[in-house]
Design a protein around this motif. Structure first.
Motif, PDB file in Angstrom:
ATOM      1  N   VAL A 242       0.891  -1.402   0.160  1.00  0.00           N
ATOM      2  CA  VAL A 242      -0.081  -0.038   0.003  1.00  0.00           C
ATOM      3  C   VAL A 242       1.126   1.189  -0.037  1.00  0.00           C
ATOM      4  O   VAL A 242       1.757   1.226   0.894  1.00  0.00           O
ATOM      5  CB  VAL A 242      -0.924   0.286   1.198  1.00  0.00           C
ATOM      6  N   THR A 243       0.771   2.192  -1.086  1.00  0.00           N
ATOM      7  CA  THR A 243       1.509   3.441  -0.975  1.00  0.00           C
ATOM      8  C   THR A 243       0.609   4.495  -0.448  1.00  0.00           C
ATOM      9  O   THR A 243      -0.542   4.767  -1.132  1.00  0.00           O
ATOM     10  CB  THR A 243       1.772   3.743  -2.680  1.00  0.00           C
ATOM     11  N   VAL A 244       1.055   5.040   0.448  1.00  0.00           N
ATOM     12  CA  VAL A 244       0.199   6.027   1.105  1.00  0.00           C
ATOM     13  C   VAL A 244       0.721   7.325   0.864  1.00  0.00           C
ATOM     14  O   VAL A 244       1.956   7.767   0.880  1.00  0.00           O
ATOM     15  CB  VAL A 244       0.187   6.107   2.875  1.00  0.00           C
ATOM     16  N   THR A 245      -0.018   8.156   0.147  1.00  0.00           N
ATOM     17  CA  THR A 245       0.724   9.762  -0.149  1.00  0.00           C
ATOM     18  C   THR A 245      -0.379  10.807   0.381  1.00  0.00           C
ATOM     19  O   THR A 245       0.246  11.849   0.291  1.00  0.00           O
ATOM     20  CB  THR A 245       0.578   9.924  -1.780  1.00  0.00           C
ATOM     21  N   ALA A 246      -1.528  10.591   0.905  1.00  0.00           N
ATOM     22  CA  ALA A 246      -2.492  11.477   1.422  1.00  0.00           C
ATOM     23  C   ALA A 246      -1.308  12.204   2.673  1.00  0.00           C
ATOM     24  O   ALA A 246      -0.838  11.541   3.660  1.00  0.00           O
ATOM     25  CB  ALA A 246      -3.430  10.923   2.046  1.00  0.00           C
ATOM     26  N   PRO A 247      -1.249  13.615   2.944  1.00  0.00           N
ATOM     27  CA  PRO A 247      -0.060  14.015   3.829  1.00  0.00           C
ATOM     28  C   PRO A 247      -0.425  13.795   5.206  1.00  0.00           C
ATOM     29  O   PRO A 247       0.414  13.638   6.012  1.00  0.00           O
ATOM     30  CB  PRO A 247      -0.286  15.447   3.444  1.00  0.00           C
ATOM     31  N   SER A 248      -1.819  13.845   5.324  1.00  0.00           N
ATOM     32  CA  SER A 248      -2.225  13.552   6.750  1.00  0.00           C
ATOM     33  C   SER A 248      -2.118  12.001   7.121  1.00  0.00           C
ATOM     34  O   SER A 248      -1.913  11.867   8.393  1.00  0.00           O
ATOM     35  CB  SER A 248      -3.849  13.615   6.988  1.00  0.00           C
ATOM     36  N   GLU A 249      -1.789  11.019   6.226  1.00  0.00           N
ATOM     37  CA  GLU A 249      -1.712   9.828   6.659  1.00  0.00           C
ATOM     38  C   GLU A 249      -0.251   9.447   6.717  1.00  0.00           C
ATOM     39  O   GLU A 249       0.434   8.561   7.500  1.00  0.00           O
ATOM     40  CB  GLU A 249      -2.297   8.787   5.573  1.00  0.00           C
ATOM     41  N   VAL A 250       0.470  10.117   5.623  1.00  0.00           N
ATOM     42  CA  VAL A 250       2.122  10.010   5.742  1.00  0.00           C
ATOM     43  C   VAL A 250       2.457  10.545   7.376  1.00  0.00           C
ATOM     44  O   VAL A 250       3.377  10.159   7.836  1.00  0.00           O
ATOM     45  CB  VAL A 250       2.751  10.855   4.634  1.00  0.00           C
ATOM     46  N   ALA A 251       1.880  11.708   7.573  1.00  0.00           N
ATOM     47  CA  ALA A 251       2.048  12.088   8.833  1.00  0.00           C
ATOM     48  C   ALA A 251       1.849  11.215   9.987  1.00  0.00           C
ATOM     49  O   ALA A 251       2.477  11.337  11.089  1.00  0.00           O
ATOM     50  CB  ALA A 251       1.127  13.517   8.998  1.00  0.00           C
ATOM     51  N   GLN A 252       0.744  10.435   9.961  1.00  0.00           N
ATOM     52  CA  GLN A 252       0.268   9.664  10.926  1.00  0.00           C
ATOM     53  C   GLN A 252       1.506   8.325  11.120  1.00  0.00           C
ATOM     54  O   GLN A 252       2.037   7.934  12.284  1.00  0.00           O
ATOM     55  CB  GLN A 252      -0.983   8.901  10.524  1.00  0.00           C
ATOM     56  N   TYR A 253       2.045   7.938   9.887  1.00  0.00           N
ATOM     57  CA  TYR A 253       3.267   7.044   9.938  1.00  0.00           C
ATOM     58  C   TYR A 253       4.443   7.651  10.416  1.00  0.00           C
ATOM     59  O   TYR A 253       5.378   6.930  11.275  1.00  0.00           O
ATOM     60  CB  TYR A 253       3.226   6.541   8.527  1.00  0.00           C
ATOM     61  N   ALA A 254       4.836   8.930  10.162  1.00  0.00           N
ATOM     62  CA  ALA A 254       5.879   9.620  10.832  1.00  0.00           C
ATOM     63  C   ALA A 254       5.704   9.730  12.313  1.00  0.00           C
ATOM     64  O   ALA A 254       6.613   9.613  13.027  1.00  0.00           O
ATOM     65  CB  ALA A 254       5.995  11.157   9.908  1.00  0.00           C
ATOM     66  N   LYS A 255       4.505  10.149  12.775  1.00  0.00           N
ATOM     67  CA  LYS A 255       4.352   9.920  14.063  1.00  0.00           C
ATOM     68  C   LYS A 255       4.316   8.818  15.027  1.00  0.00           C
ATOM     69  O   LYS A 255       5.064   8.464  15.777  1.00  0.00           O
ATOM     70  CB  LYS A 255       2.844  10.594  14.487  1.00  0.00           C
ATOM     71  N   ALA A 256       3.984   7.729  14.112  1.00  0.00           N
ATOM     72  CA  ALA A 256       4.249   6.454  14.872  1.00  0.00           C
ATOM     73  C   ALA A 256       5.671   6.012  14.758  1.00  0.00           C
ATOM     74  O   ALA A 256       6.195   5.160  15.883  1.00  0.00           O
ATOM     75  CB  ALA A 256       3.460   5.336  13.901  1.00  0.00           C
ATOM     76  N   PHE A 257       6.670   6.316  13.601  1.00  0.00           N
ATOM     77  CA  PHE A 257       7.906   6.181  13.750  1.00  0.00           C
ATOM     78  C   PHE A 257       8.566   6.630  14.953  1.00  0.00           C
ATOM     79  O   PHE A 257       9.412   6.251  15.563  1.00  0.00           O
ATOM     80  CB  PHE A 257       8.545   6.417  12.511  1.00  0.00           C
ATOM     81  N   SER A 258       8.216   8.119  14.994  1.00  0.00           N
ATOM     82  CA  SER A 258       8.956   9.093  16.200  1.00  0.00           C
ATOM     83  C   SER A 258       8.725   8.279  17.586  1.00  0.00           C
ATOM     84  O   SER A 258       9.396   8.500  18.473  1.00  0.00           O
ATOM     85  CB  SER A 258       8.390  10.416  16.091  1.00  0.00           C
ATOM     86  N   ARG A 259       7.157   7.919  17.728  1.00  0.00           N
ATOM     87  CA  ARG A 259       7.223   7.259  18.960  1.00  0.00           C
ATOM     88  C   ARG A 259       7.858   5.902  19.252  1.00  0.00           C
ATOM     89  O   ARG A 259       8.131   5.489  20.189  1.00  0.00           O
ATOM     90  CB  ARG A 259       5.416   6.828  18.995  1.00  0.00           C
ATOM     91  N   ALA A 260       8.081   5.168  18.078  1.00  0.00           N
ATOM     92  CA  ALA A 260       8.717   3.877  18.223  1.00  0.00           C
ATOM     93  C   ALA A 260      10.269   4.248  18.447  1.00  0.00           C
ATOM     94  O   ALA A 260      10.908   3.592  19.449  1.00  0.00           O
ATOM     95  CB  ALA A 260       8.734   2.982  17.010  1.00  0.00           C
ATOM     96  N   ALA A 261      10.584   5.224  17.971  1.00  0.00           N
ATOM     97  CA  ALA A 261      12.118   5.813  17.986  1.00  0.00           C
ATOM     98  C   ALA A 261      12.339   6.186  19.389  1.00  0.00           C
ATOM     99  O   ALA A 261      13.499   5.815  20.161  1.00  0.00           O
ATOM    100  CB  ALA A 261      12.357   6.854  17.123  1.00  0.00           C
ATOM    101  N   ASP A 262      11.316   6.724  20.005  1.00  0.00           N
ATOM    102  CA  ASP A 262      11.452   6.824  21.583  1.00  0.00           C
ATOM    103  C   ASP A 262      11.742   5.650  22.396  1.00  0.00           C
ATOM    104  O   ASP A 262      12.170   5.916  23.426  1.00  0.00           O
ATOM    105  CB  ASP A 262      10.279   7.929  21.886  1.00  0.00           C
ATOM    106  N   LEU A 263      11.100   4.713  22.082  1.00  0.00           N
ATOM    107  CA  LEU A 263      11.399   3.424  22.678  1.00  0.00           C
ATOM    108  C   LEU A 263      12.620   2.439  22.716  1.00  0.00           C
ATOM    109  O   LEU A 263      12.953   1.582  23.406  1.00  0.00           O
ATOM    110  CB  LEU A 263       9.955   2.371  22.474  1.00  0.00           C
ATOM    111  N   ALA A 264      13.270   2.811  21.383  1.00  0.00           N
ATOM    112  CA  ALA A 264      14.254   2.242  20.890  1.00  0.00           C
ATOM    113  C   ALA A 264      15.688   2.427  21.711  1.00  0.00           C
ATOM    114  O   ALA A 264      15.612   3.425  22.410  1.00  0.00           O
ATOM    115  CB  ALA A 264      14.490   2.353  19.310  1.00  0.00           C
ATOM    116  N   VAL A 265      16.455   1.750  21.858  1.00  0.00           N
ATOM    117  CA  VAL A 265      17.823   1.740  22.183  1.00  0.00           C
ATOM    118  C   VAL A 265      18.853   1.531  21.105  1.00  0.00           C
ATOM    119  O   VAL A 265      18.628   1.072  19.929  1.00  0.00           O
ATOM    120  CB  VAL A 265      18.219   0.812  23.201  1.00  0.00           C
TER     121      VAL A 265
END
Length: 282
Positions: A242-265
């Motif tokens: 699935v290719t997501v291009t809607a800015p609002s949805e890309v932003a959701q994935y960016a937010k999820a990535f950021s949240r996961a990055a905060d958990l990572a070592v």
């Protein structure tokens, strides 16, 4: 919770359907009149307008011609093709084997400056060793009953991985600790792959984080996804890409990535988790 990753596809289809409806209304026609003049089943126009049936190129041309809006047909066809390319079944992508699919990503990789990659199930393709990639792609080929060109696909994947060391690119990569433990291939294959991760961590363009089992979750494990700059995200489902291009949805994935990055070592702590996984291989 985020919407389904296929919602961008449906939104694009609905936007196209709305544009066709507006053209019909501007022409003063009913949906039934469109169907009759086009020689369609009476319900087809309604199905198109309600985004139930995706229109073909010929359908769009006929619609615009009947409504006296031929000049809009080309743009609408382009919009339709874009919507349909967002959700593509792996069976369709891999019907000629896996090599061409690997090669198809090269232009995207070359133009992307910042990669954000999250994997919860396997080692990301860019970080795979030939042996690990062979084991994984062999299983994918068998499961999806695709033509067996695994050797060529692995070679293409390794060639594609040169982007890690070439050009002006930055890679922020996150894996769940489970990725270090899931055995793809035998113990020797996994040991080689985990050792490769340790060496990859020294590359200046690569930041590799591991989300440990012990992390107090602020973000639940997700499906594997990649974000290319801020332009698009690709989500890997069992049956489709699935290719997501809607800015609002890309932003959701960016937010999820950021949240996961905060958990990572990272760094020493990440190396310790990888070393533990190697030791557990026995």
């Amino acid at each position: 919770m985020a919407r389904s990753p296929s919602s961008s596809v449906q939104a694009a289809r609905e936007a196209l359907a709305a544009r066709l409806r507006e053209i019909r209304l501007d022409a003063g026609l009913t949906a039934r009149e469109i169907a009759l003049r086009a020689g369609w089943h009476p319900s087809k126009s309604s199905r198109i307008e309600n985004a139930v049936t995706p229109p073909s190129d010929a359908d769009i041309r006929a619609w615009c011609n009947i409504c006296g809006a031929d000049e809009q047909a080309a743009d609408l066809i382009a919009a339709s093709r874009s919507a349909e390319s967002m959700y593509v079944e792996w069976k369709r992508l891999q019907r000629t084997g896996l090599r061409r699919l690997q090669e198809s990503y090269v232009p995207l990789f070359k133009r992307t400056r910042t990669f954000r990659i999250y994997c919860s199930n396997v080692v990301p393709g860019l970080l795979q060793t030939p042996a690990y990639a062979t084991a994984l792609l062999s299983e994918i080929t068998a499961f999806r009953e695709a033509p067996n060109d695994v050797a060529e696909a692995v070679a293409a994947r390794m060639d594609r991985s040169r982007v890690l060391r070439e050009g002006d690119h930055r890679f922020a990569i996150l894996v769940e600790e489970a990725v270090l433990r899931y055995r793809m291939g035998n113990a020797e294959v996994m040991a080689g792959q985990l050792g490769h991760l340790l060496s990859i961590m020294s590359l200046p363009a690569v930041s590799l984080g591991v989300v440990p089992f012990s992390a107090e979750r602020g973000m639940w494990p997700l499906e594997t996804f990649s974000i290319y700059d801020a332009e698009q995200a690709q989500v890997e489902l069992l049956t489709a890409a699935v290719t997501v291009t809607a800015p609002s949805e890309v932003a959701q994935y960016a937010k999820a990535f950021s949240r996961a990055a905060d958990l990572a070592v990272y760094g020493t702590h990440a190396r310790a988790l990888i070393a533990d996984a190697i030791a557990a291989l026995g």
